[in-house]
Design an enzyme around this catalytic site. Sequence first.
Site, mmCIF file in Angstrom:
data_model
loop_
_atom_site.group_PDB
_atom_site.id
_atom_site.type_symbol
_atom_site.label_atom_id
_atom_site.label_comp_id
_atom_site.label_asym_id
_atom_site.label_seq_id
_atom_site.Cartn_x
_atom_site.Cartn_y
_atom_site.Cartn_z
ATOM 1 N N TYR A 30 0.827 -1.201 0.000
ATOM 2 C CA TYR A 30 0.000 0.000 0.000
ATOM 3 C C TYR A 30 0.865 1.257 0.000
ATOM 4 C CZ TYR A 30 -3.589 -3.341 1.560
ATOM 5 O OH TYR A 30 -4.439 -4.414 1.673
ATOM 6 N N HIS A 58 0.213 -12.385 1.535
ATOM 7 C CA HIS A 58 -0.568 -11.458 0.707
ATOM 8 C C HIS A 58 -0.593 -11.895 -0.757
ATOM 9 C CE1 HIS A 58 -1.433 -6.887 -0.140
ATOM 10 N NE2 HIS A 58 -2.512 -7.645 -0.259
#
Length: 322
Positions: free
Chosen positions: A56, A142
């Site tokens: 992010y 992830h």
Amino acid sequence: MRTTRLGRSSAPVTAVGFGAAGIGNLYRAVDDDTARRAVEAAWQAGIRYYDTAPHYGLGLSERRLGAALAGRPRAEFTVSTKVGRILVPSPQTAHLRDDAGGFDVPADHVRRWDFSADGVRRSLESSLARLGLDRVDVVLIHDPDDHWRQAVDEAYPALHELRDAGVVGAIGVGMNQWRMLERFVTDTDVDVVMLAGRYTLLDQSAARTLLPRCRERSVGVLAAGVFNSGILATEPPGRTYDYGPAPEATYARAARIAQVCRAHGVSLPQAALAFVARHPAVVSVLFGAADAGQVARNARLAAAPVPDALWGDLLAEGLVDP
């Protein structure tokens, strides 16, 4: 706000969680003060679970989240971050923007997939430095969609070892699909999965086998992407579904759901949050927000009661899966 402990770990999550991709400049840039006030608004709303990732904003989300939580009593909040992408300095691209990642930040690093045991440890060490924390409560593998073998043979055992050593609390996997999550739940000893977009008012595909399996195995479900990237976030429905233009049939179905919701005095985003939260496998519903206004709005919607009769009407019209 209700809290739930994940598996055998000591990591508690609140029924509503804060997704920190927005303060990593997802799609649009916000400044440091706006990001800080977004986290403060979440805290004021009683939210104590915060999710971030190196992906992010090429680390920006972790840095901003850590700065905003600095000074808060460490025992009073839970942070999750993720492993699987190593950030590698790239001065030759620093003059560009991170268009490929979808974040409005300088492309001064590149992401490199790495689900090795060494990669997991190096990624976590870097995340702790960016967050300014001495531990992370939840660590998620992830997006291992194309890396099943390395993720299950190397990343998972490394996290299992770190959990046993008390270095991290809960461990799990976060993905935008449910089939591989089900394999992890079945074949490993994860505490939690983060499921993005596959259990919503418009897509209940994970409800048939993944969510029951999580219940059987005492694996908590962190439900993300509950607005399906925008279509369920507004009234009337938005035009974005799963990060692209919404197909007309999907938009029409969302509009019909919104119409049924209005008959019960409920907005579409309010129903989207409540629908996911009522499933017994779901321990926390996460929403992303980039500013304090979005946080306050979503927190109010999550706390607003929804009549049970709404679900019966949506079911009777074939708008949700039995």
